[in-house]
Design a protein around this motif. Structure first.
Motif, short mmCIF file in Angstrom:
data_model
loop_
_atom_site.label_atom_id
_atom_site.label_comp_id
_atom_site.label_asym_id
_atom_site.label_seq_id
_atom_site.Cartn_x
_atom_site.Cartn_y
_atom_site.Cartn_z
N LEU A 158 11.16 -4.21 -1.64
CA LEU A 158 11.27 -3.55 -0.33
C LEU A 158 11.64 -2.08 -0.46
O LEU A 158 11.15 -1.24 0.29
CB LEU A 158 12.28 -4.29 0.54
CG LEU A 158 11.84 -5.65 1.08
CD1 LEU A 158 12.97 -6.32 1.86
CD2 LEU A 158 10.61 -5.52 1.94
N SER A 159 12.51 -1.76 -1.42
CA SER A 159 12.87 -0.35 -1.63
C SER A 159 11.67 0.47 -2.09
O SER A 159 11.45 1.58 -1.60
CB SER A 159 13.99 -0.25 -2.66
OG SER A 159 15.14 -0.92 -2.22
N ALA A 160 10.90 -0.07 -3.02
CA ALA A 160 9.72 0.65 -3.50
C ALA A 160 8.69 0.81 -2.39
O ALA A 160 8.07 1.88 -2.26
CB ALA A 160 9.10 -0.09 -4.69
N ALA A 161 8.51 -0.24 -1.59
CA ALA A 161 7.57 -0.14 -0.46
C ALA A 161 8.02 0.92 0.53
O ALA A 161 7.20 1.70 1.03
CB ALA A 161 7.43 -1.50 0.22
N LEU A 162 9.30 0.96 0.82
CA LEU A 162 9.82 1.93 1.77
C LEU A 162 9.66 3.36 1.25
O LEU A 162 9.18 4.24 1.97
CB LEU A 162 11.29 1.64 2.08
CG LEU A 162 11.98 2.61 3.03
CD1 LEU A 162 11.36 2.50 4.42
CD2 LEU A 162 13.47 2.35 3.07
N VAL A 163 10.05 3.60 0.01
CA VAL A 163 9.95 4.94 -0.56
C VAL A 163 8.49 5.39 -0.62
O VAL A 163 8.15 6.51 -0.22
CB VAL A 163 10.61 4.99 -1.95
CG1 VAL A 163 10.27 6.26 -2.69
CG2 VAL A 163 12.12 4.84 -1.82
N ILE A 181 3.25 -7.06 -0.92
CA ILE A 181 3.12 -7.93 -2.09
C ILE A 181 2.88 -7.14 -3.38
O ILE A 181 3.41 -7.54 -4.43
CB ILE A 181 2.05 -9.01 -1.83
CG1 ILE A 181 2.59 -9.95 -0.77
CG2 ILE A 181 1.71 -9.77 -3.10
CD1 ILE A 181 1.69 -11.07 -0.37
N PRO A 182 2.14 -6.02 -3.40
CA PRO A 182 2.06 -5.28 -4.66
C PRO A 182 3.42 -4.83 -5.19
O PRO A 182 3.66 -4.86 -6.40
CB PRO A 182 1.18 -4.08 -4.31
CG PRO A 182 0.37 -4.53 -3.17
CD PRO A 182 1.24 -5.45 -2.39
N TYR A 183 4.31 -4.46 -4.30
CA TYR A 183 5.65 -4.04 -4.72
C TYR A 183 6.48 -5.24 -5.19
O TYR A 183 7.23 -5.14 -6.17
CB TYR A 183 6.35 -3.32 -3.57
CG TYR A 183 5.54 -2.17 -3.05
CD1 TYR A 183 5.45 -0.98 -3.76
CD2 TYR A 183 4.82 -2.28 -1.85
CE1 TYR A 183 4.69 0.08 -3.29
CE2 TYR A 183 4.07 -1.22 -1.38
CZ TYR A 183 4.00 -0.05 -2.11
OH TYR A 183 3.25 0.98 -1.65
N PHE A 184 6.34 -6.37 -4.48
CA PHE A 184 7.03 -7.58 -4.92
C PHE A 184 6.50 -8.05 -6.27
O PHE A 184 7.26 -8.52 -7.12
CB PHE A 184 6.88 -8.70 -3.89
CG PHE A 184 7.64 -8.48 -2.61
CD1 PHE A 184 8.92 -7.97 -2.62
CD2 PHE A 184 7.07 -8.79 -1.39
CE1 PHE A 184 9.62 -7.77 -1.43
CE2 PHE A 184 7.75 -8.60 -0.21
CZ PHE A 184 9.04 -8.08 -0.24
N ALA A 185 5.20 -7.94 -6.47
CA ALA A 185 4.60 -8.37 -7.74
C ALA A 185 5.09 -7.52 -8.91
O ALA A 185 5.44 -8.04 -9.97
CB ALA A 185 3.08 -8.31 -7.63
#
Length: 194
Positions: A158-163, A181-185
């Motif tokens: 979630l942090s990577a998706a937000l940034v 999902i790419p960030y979760f993966a």
């Protein structure tokens, strides 16, 4: 002579990974009309090398390769259509069972349920925050990597998706659907390698 044997083993084990990633790329091209990223052929080989260096020739490496290919397919599916097939979380949970004993399965299922409950709490606090596929994939990843690493997958993803969204979509990031999902993966594979 031992060095030559080592590199031959690496090559023999890496060729199926490369072939699988090329076949997956062709499958995605057939399904969505275009190959989404050329990195889909390169990334599995790099992750395979990291798995080989971390775990050696073991069932953990095999499990990591299967998880990586499933997560890569899920990420590309989310990027292409914002939908993920229902069988992928089940396949991730089944792949997590590679090389485990029967006694470990209830603990792994409990980890997945605990991460699922955290996700449902987040969804209850912020409705329409993210979709059901995100919840299912992260819960299945928690079965594979454990409770604490599963929580790491949620936080880091979630942090990577937000940034990334704030840097890329500065204007309408609140109203635009973000494929998480790419960030979760990526965070799940990082958690698996730790």
């Amino acid at each position: 002579m031992d060095s030559l044997f080592f590199w031959l083993i690496c090559l023999a084990a890496g060729m199926p990974v490369l072939a699988g990633s090329v076949l997956m790329e062709l499958s995605m091209k057939k399904r969505w009309g275009r190959a989404y990223r050329k990195i889909n052929c390169i990334l599995p080989v790099l992750v395979y090398a990291a798995l080989w260096l971390r775990f050696g020739c073991s069932m953990e490496t095999v499990k990591g390769i299967v998880l990586m290919l499933l997560l890569l397919y899920a990420a590309n599916s989310d990027l292409a259509s914002h939908e993920v097939d229902d069988f992928l979380p089940v396949m991730i949970a089944v792949a997590a069972m590679i090389g485990v004993t029967v006694e470990q399965i209830p603990v792994m299922a409990a980890h997945g349920l605990l991460v699922l409950s955290v996700q449902l709490l987040i969804l209850w606090l912020r409705p329409r925050g993210y979709g059901g596929a995100d919840i299912k994939i992260t819960a299945a990843c928690a079965v594979a990597v454990g409770l604490y690493k599963g929580l790491f997958v949620i936080c880091a993803g979630l942090s990577a998706a937000l940034v990334h969204t704030l840097l890329r979509e500065r204007k309408d990031w609140r109203t635009k659907a973000i494929p998480c999902i790419p960030y979760f993966a990526a965070s799940a594979m990082l958690a698996y390698l730790l």
